[in-house]
Motif scaffolding. Sequence first.
Motif, PDB file in Angstrom:
ATOM      1  N   GLY A 305       0.815  -1.206   0.000  1.00  0.00           N
ATOM      2  CA  GLY A 305       0.000   0.000   0.000  1.00  0.00           C
ATOM      3  C   GLY A 305       0.849   1.257   0.000  1.00  0.00           C
ATOM      4  O   GLY A 305       2.062   1.222   0.253  1.00  0.00           O
ATOM      5  N   LEU A 306       0.220   2.391  -0.259  1.00  0.00           N
ATOM      6  CA  LEU A 306       0.929   3.664  -0.401  1.00  0.00           C
ATOM      7  C   LEU A 306       1.180   4.320   0.943  1.00  0.00           C
ATOM      8  O   LEU A 306       0.631   5.381   1.274  1.00  0.00           O
ATOM      9  CB  LEU A 306       0.149   4.591  -1.333  1.00  0.00           C
ATOM     10  N   HIS A 307       2.033   3.691   1.733  1.00  0.00           N
ATOM     11  CA  HIS A 307       2.461   4.284   2.992  1.00  0.00           C
ATOM     12  C   HIS A 307       3.921   3.910   3.207  1.00  0.00           C
ATOM     13  O   HIS A 307       4.430   2.937   2.657  1.00  0.00           O
ATOM     14  CB  HIS A 307       1.592   3.813   4.160  1.00  0.00           C
ATOM     15  N   GLY A 308       4.604   4.720   4.009  1.00  0.00           N
ATOM     16  CA  GLY A 308       6.041   4.525   4.179  1.00  0.00           C
ATOM     17  C   GLY A 308       6.807   5.406   3.212  1.00  0.00           C
ATOM     18  O   GLY A 308       6.356   6.498   2.844  1.00  0.00           O
ATOM     19  N   ASP A 309       7.962   4.946   2.769  1.00  0.00           N
ATOM     20  CA  ASP A 309       8.842   5.743   1.904  1.00  0.00           C
ATOM     21  C   ASP A 309       8.438   5.541   0.449  1.00  0.00           C
ATOM     22  O   ASP A 309       9.061   4.792  -0.305  1.00  0.00           O
ATOM     23  CB  ASP A 309      10.295   5.308   2.134  1.00  0.00           C
ATOM     24  N   VAL A 310       7.387   6.248   0.014  1.00  0.00           N
ATOM     25  CA  VAL A 310       6.789   6.076  -1.312  1.00  0.00           C
ATOM     26  C   VAL A 310       7.312   7.144  -2.266  1.00  0.00           C
ATOM     27  O   VAL A 310       7.472   8.313  -1.894  1.00  0.00           O
ATOM     28  CB  VAL A 310       5.249   6.161  -1.227  1.00  0.00           C
ATOM     29  N   HIS A 311       7.574   6.754  -3.507  1.00  0.00           N
ATOM     30  CA  HIS A 311       7.997   7.721  -4.520  1.00  0.00           C
ATOM     31  C   HIS A 311       6.924   8.801  -4.666  1.00  0.00           C
ATOM     32  O   HIS A 311       5.728   8.495  -4.737  1.00  0.00           O
ATOM     33  CB  HIS A 311       8.213   7.012  -5.851  1.00  0.00           C
ATOM     34  N   PRO A 312       7.315  10.093  -4.712  1.00  0.00           N
ATOM     35  CA  PRO A 312       6.317  11.174  -4.750  1.00  0.00           C
ATOM     36  C   PRO A 312       5.374  11.104  -5.955  1.00  0.00           C
ATOM     37  O   PRO A 312       4.194  11.465  -5.839  1.00  0.00           O
ATOM     38  CB  PRO A 312       7.173  12.447  -4.780  1.00  0.00           C
ATOM     39  N   MET A 313       5.859  10.639  -7.118  1.00  0.00           N
ATOM     40  CA  MET A 313       4.969  10.534  -8.278  1.00  0.00           C
ATOM     41  C   MET A 313       3.918   9.452  -8.043  1.00  0.00           C
ATOM     42  O   MET A 313       2.763   9.592  -8.441  1.00  0.00           O
ATOM     43  CB  MET A 313       5.762  10.239  -9.549  1.00  0.00           C
ATOM     44  N   ALA A 314       4.330   8.352  -7.417  1.00  0.00           N
ATOM     45  CA  ALA A 314       3.373   7.295  -7.108  1.00  0.00           C
ATOM     46  C   ALA A 314       2.315   7.802  -6.141  1.00  0.00           C
ATOM     47  O   ALA A 314       1.108   7.525  -6.296  1.00  0.00           O
ATOM     48  CB  ALA A 314       4.107   6.095  -6.522  1.00  0.00           C
ATOM     49  N   MET A 315       2.739   8.545  -5.144  1.00  0.00           N
ATOM     50  CA  MET A 315       1.799   9.073  -4.151  1.00  0.00           C
ATOM     51  C   MET A 315       0.807  10.022  -4.809  1.00  0.00           C
ATOM     52  O   MET A 315      -0.398   9.986  -4.525  1.00  0.00           O
ATOM     53  CB  MET A 315       2.562   9.790  -3.040  1.00  0.00           C
ATOM     54  N   GLU A 316       1.289  10.827  -5.736  1.00  0.00           N
ATOM     55  CA  GLU A 316       0.425  11.802  -6.394  1.00  0.00           C
ATOM     56  C   GLU A 316      -0.524  11.146  -7.388  1.00  0.00           C
ATOM     57  O   GLU A 316      -1.718  11.485  -7.441  1.00  0.00           O
ATOM     58  CB  GLU A 316       1.286  12.848  -7.124  1.00  0.00           C
ATOM     59  N   LEU A 317      -0.027  10.200  -8.177  1.00  0.00           N
ATOM     60  CA  LEU A 317      -0.813   9.634  -9.259  1.00  0.00           C
ATOM     61  C   LEU A 317      -1.720   8.487  -8.856  1.00  0.00           C
ATOM     62  O   LEU A 317      -2.748   8.243  -9.472  1.00  0.00           O
ATOM     63  CB  LEU A 317       0.136   9.157 -10.388  1.00  0.00           C
ATOM     64  N   LEU A 318      -1.340   7.762  -7.799  1.00  0.00           N
ATOM     65  CA  LEU A 318      -2.050   6.542  -7.442  1.00  0.00           C
ATOM     66  C   LEU A 318      -2.911   6.644  -6.210  1.00  0.00           C
ATOM     67  O   LEU A 318      -3.679   5.723  -5.895  1.00  0.00           O
ATOM     68  CB  LEU A 318      -1.035   5.386  -7.259  1.00  0.00           C
ATOM     69  N   LYS A 319      -2.788   7.739  -5.456  1.00  0.00           N
ATOM     70  CA  LYS A 319      -3.488   7.826  -4.175  1.00  0.00           C
ATOM     71  C   LYS A 319      -4.999   7.842  -4.339  1.00  0.00           C
ATOM     72  O   LYS A 319      -5.720   7.432  -3.437  1.00  0.00           O
ATOM     73  CB  LYS A 319      -3.043   9.070  -3.409  1.00  0.00           C
TER      74      LYS A 319
END
Length: 319
Positions: A305-319
């Motif tokens: 899942g999108l928590h922890g040390d996540v790439h910023p693009m992944a956090m922005e595009l997939l959240k």
Amino acid sequence: MNKNSAAGEAVKRFALIGAAGYVAPRHLKAISDLGQDLVTAHDVFDSVGIMDRYFPDACFTLDEAEFRRSLRTLDVDYLSICTPNCFHCSHSEMGMLSGADVICEKPLALNPEELLRMEECSVRTGRNLWTILQLRHHPEIIRLRQMVADGPADKVYDVDLAYITPRGKWYGASWKGDVSKSGGVVTNIGVHFIDMLNWIFGPASEVVVHHSSADCAAGFICLSRARVRFFLSINPNHRPASGSRAMSAYRHLVIDGDNFDFTDGFTDLHTLSYRHILDGKGFTVSDASQAIDTLWKIRTASPSGLHGDVHPMAMELLK
């Protein structure tokens, strides 16, 4: 045919399997650029008109058994493999057992077990097995590796890697969309970048996958000398807007907050790879092993899942 290449060496006789594939033209060009000879080729599809540009006199067959026989009857020196990833192991074994050295496209294998089989076949037959890791020939990647090597030995770098290479809907319908055949999006499009990171920063001690789907993957890799957040995608909607270049590749590497540009410099890297192989200086099973191991760890990890040390693009595009 008794002729010499431009460099003065005796011309080597090449065979190529997967002649209708996406990457085959780069191999055909490399063989031609270096003054070598393609004597036979094979694919299960007959859309191979590209051969006329380089080797119009080369034999071609749709029959794999006939092609296998030709490796011996035509006294082939090298078999170049451009087939789907799931065939790389068996086709490499076929080439070596026929008495030829092998040049195999990425990824050399889909898992460590296949890699062991290939290495054992190389030892048993005495034939060389080379693979294409063209980013290791990229001037900026070489410079980066030297910069890390010259830096403090105990320094651990923070790295963000984003690679988006947009693909149309055909991708999912092709063998590349079948994880059992391609290894998934990370293995198929990310192998060179994972290899680059291992080559520069060392082996992986920890792998975390934050997201994994048919069109993209994101995660974290702890290497000997780097903490890496990665985002890999084939989804055109993930690429930052850039006008008419919407379907072109996007490569973004940030190291300790500094952007590292390696957008250019990809021309003729296959030819350079072939030149090194012909000189006996190509990349081997041993060179490929770290990346295959890292990719296997990513492929078999359960997304957290999108928590922890996540790439910023992944956090922005997939959240």
